[in-house]
Design a protein around this motif. Structure first.
Motif, PDB file in Angstrom:
ATOM      1  N   HIS A 143       0.844  -1.198   0.000  1.00 57.88           N
ATOM      2  CA  HIS A 143       0.000   0.000   0.000  1.00 57.88           C
ATOM      3  C   HIS A 143       0.878   1.246   0.000  1.00 57.88           C
ATOM      4  CE1 HIS A 143      -3.908  -2.033   1.030  1.00 57.88           C
ATOM      5  NE2 HIS A 143      -3.043  -2.987   1.365  1.00 57.88           N
ATOM      6  N   ASP A 144       0.431   2.270  -0.736  1.00 57.95           N
ATOM      7  CA  ASP A 144       1.193   3.519  -0.798  1.00 57.95           C
ATOM      8  C   ASP A 144       1.257   4.170   0.582  1.00 57.95           C
ATOM      9  OD1 ASP A 144       2.584   5.519  -2.467  1.00 57.95           O
ATOM     10  OD2 ASP A 144       0.961   6.834  -1.805  1.00 57.95           O
ATOM     11  N   LEU A 145       2.371   4.798   0.873  1.00 59.01           N
ATOM     12  CA  LEU A 145       2.587   5.356   2.211  1.00 59.01           C
ATOM     13  C   LEU A 145       3.171   6.751   2.096  1.00 59.01           C
ATOM     14  CD1 LEU A 145       2.499   4.502   5.260  1.00 59.01           C
ATOM     15  CD2 LEU A 145       4.899   3.867   5.019  1.00 59.01           C
ATOM     16  N   ARG A 146       2.480   7.742   2.645  1.00 57.37           N
ATOM     17  CA  ARG A 146       2.973   9.105   2.749  1.00 57.37           C
ATOM     18  C   ARG A 146       2.762   9.588   4.173  1.00 57.37           C
ATOM     19  NH1 ARG A 146       3.583  12.796  -1.184  1.00 57.37           N
ATOM     20  NH2 ARG A 146       4.706  13.801   0.510  1.00 57.37           N
ATOM     21  N   GLY A 147       3.256  10.801   4.454  1.00 57.85           N
ATOM     22  CA  GLY A 147       3.087  11.369   5.784  1.00 57.85           C
ATOM     23  C   GLY A 147       4.380  11.326   6.569  1.00 57.85           C
ATOM     24  N   ASN A 148       4.356  11.937   7.762  1.00 55.14           N
ATOM     25  CA  ASN A 148       5.565  11.949   8.587  1.00 55.14           C
ATOM     26  C   ASN A 148       5.765  10.597   9.257  1.00 55.14           C
ATOM     27  OD1 ASN A 148       3.978  11.879  10.997  1.00 55.14           O
ATOM     28  ND2 ASN A 148       3.728  14.101  10.920  1.00 55.14           N
ATOM     29  N   VAL A 149       6.891  10.444   9.914  1.00 57.76           N
ATOM     30  CA  VAL A 149       7.246   9.151  10.498  1.00 57.76           C
ATOM     31  C   VAL A 149       6.217   8.708  11.536  1.00 57.76           C
ATOM     32  CG1 VAL A 149       8.943   7.954  11.930  1.00 57.76           C
ATOM     33  CG2 VAL A 149       9.707   9.392  10.024  1.00 57.76           C
TER      34      VAL A 149
END
Length: 329
Positions: A143-149
Motif C-alpha cells: 500500500h502507498d505510504l505518505r506522511g511523517n514518520v
C-alpha cells in the motif's frame, strides 16, 4: 552584533532535526549563530504519492529557489532526495558523516517480513522498496505510504497496516521512542537509495569565503566519495532517485565496495558489483590550500568514474529495458 547564518530547511520534524544537527556543528566551525528558516515545498503540502509528484527533486526545488533568491545562506537536504544533476549557481559544499544507510521493516509483533501471512498489508511509496518487499514475500499486499514518520507508524499501531518500511537514519535522527518491532535489512541483499543516510549541505557559488570554509569543514571525505559513486550509478542508468534501483557503496579498510541492483518485474533483477582500493585518492581531500582544492576536483571525478563503470555493467545487462529514463536527474 554578529550576523546569524540562515539555514533553510523543510518544516517536517525530520528535516528540522537534521538541520538543527548541522546548525550546531556549523556554529562551532564558523563562530557565528545559525538560525533555521522554514521553507515549504510542494512535497510537504501535497498528499499525492512521490511517483505522481515526479519523485526526483520534489522536496528540493522550492528550497533551491529560496537559496538562489537570498532567503537563506545554505540548505540541508536528505541526499537521497536530491537530483543527481547539480543546480546552476549552487554547490554541495559538504556531506557530513553518513548515518545508518539501511532500511527497517516495522511491525507490531516482530514477525519478519518474509514470514508475514498472505494478504498482509505492507506500506511503502518507493518503487525500489515495493520491489524488495515483493521479492522478500510475494504474498503480501503493498500500500502507498505518505506522511511523517509518526503518522506512518500510527497506521501500524492502529492495525491499518501490518508493516511499513522506513529508513533507519530517519528514525535515529528523530530520536523517537519506537514502540514497534524493528527488522533491519542487510545492505548486501537489500541495497537502499543512492545517498540514503547521508546529508547534503548546499550553498551558493558566490557565498563568502569564510562561510564556505566553515561549511567545508563539516565534510567527511569517505562519505562524499561513497555517495558520489552511488549517485553516478543512478545518473549512468538515467534513473531518478525514486526509481527501482538499489545502490550501496562503502569502505572496508582501503577498499571501496559497490553493489547495485535494478529491479524489474517479479523475479527480474540486474546486478553489478565493484571493488577497488581508493583510500589515498579520497583522503587527501581534507584540509585547506591549493592541494585540498585540487583534491576536491580529482576525488569527485574518480568517484564518478567508478559509478559510471558500475552503471555500464547494469546497462550491458539490460537495465535500460527496466528503468524509465528520468528527465529531471
Amino acid at each position: 552584533m554578529t550576523t546569524a547564518i540562515r539555514l533553510g530547511t523543510r518544516r517536517s520534524a525530520l528535516a528540522m532535526s537534521q538541520s538543527s544537527m548541522v546548525a550546531r556543528a556549523l556554529e562551532e566551525k564558523a563562530g557565528r549563530p545559525v538560525e533555521l528558516v522554514e521553507i515549504v515545498s510542494e512535497g510537504d503540502v501535497s498528499r499525492a504519492s512521490l511517483s505522481q509528484l515526479g519523485g526526483t527533486g520534489v522536496f528540493a526545488t522550492r528550497l533551491r529557489e529560496a537559496l538562489l533568491a537570498g532567503e537563506c545562506d545554505l540548505l540541508v537536504h536528505s541526499l537521497k532526495d536530491l537530483p543527481t544533476a547539480g543546480a546552476p549557481g549552487l554547490l554541495v559544499a559538504a556531506t557530513p558523516v553518513r548515518a545508518d544507510a539501511r532500511d527497517v521493516v516495522l511491525t507490531r509483533d516482530g514477525t519478519p517480513l518474509a514470514e508475514l501471512p498472505v494478504g498482509a498489508r505492507v506500506g511503502t511509496g518507493s518503487p525500489r522498496r515495493i520491489a524488495q518487499v515483493r521479492r522478500a514475500n510475494p504474498g503480501v499486499q503493498v500500500h502507498d505510504l505518505r506522511g511523517n514518520v509518526d503518522s506512518r507508524m500510527q497506521r501500524v499501531r492502529d492495525g491499518e497496516l501490518d508493516a511499513i518500511v522506513l529508513a533507519a537514519a530517519g528514525l535515529s535522527r528523530l530520536g523517537s521512542d519506537i514502540d514497534l518491532a524493528m527488522e533491519f535489512q542487510d545492505l548486501g541483499g537489500w541495497p537502499t537509495a543512492a545517498g540514503q543516510g547521508a546529508l547534503a549541505v548546499e550553498t551558493r557559488l558566490d557565498i563568502d569565503d569564510d562561510l564556505l570554509r566553515a561549511i567545508r569543514a563539516l565534510d567527511d571525505p569517505a562519505t562524499r566519495f561513497a555517495v558520489t559513486v552511488e549517485r553516478a550509478v543512478l545518473a549512468g542508468v538515467e534513473a531518478g532517485c525514486h526509481a527501482p534501483v538499489g545502490i550501496h557503496a562503502d569502505f572496508a579498510g582501503d577498499e571501496l565496495r559497490v553493489s547495485a541492483v535494478v529491479y524489474g518485474e517479479p523475479g527480474v533483477e540486474i546486478t553489478a558489483e565493484s571493488a577497488e582500493v581508493v583510500a589515498q585518492e579520497y583522503i587527501h581531500a581534507q584540509g585547506g590550500g591549493d592541494g585540498a582544492d585540487a583534491a576536491r576536483r580529482v576525488v569527485p571525478r574518480r568517484a564518478s568514474e567508478i559509478g559510471t563503470e558500475v552503471a555500464g555493467q547494469l546497462l550491458d545487462r539490460g537495465a535500460s529495458d527496466i528503468v524509465t529514463p528520468s528527465t529531471t536527474t
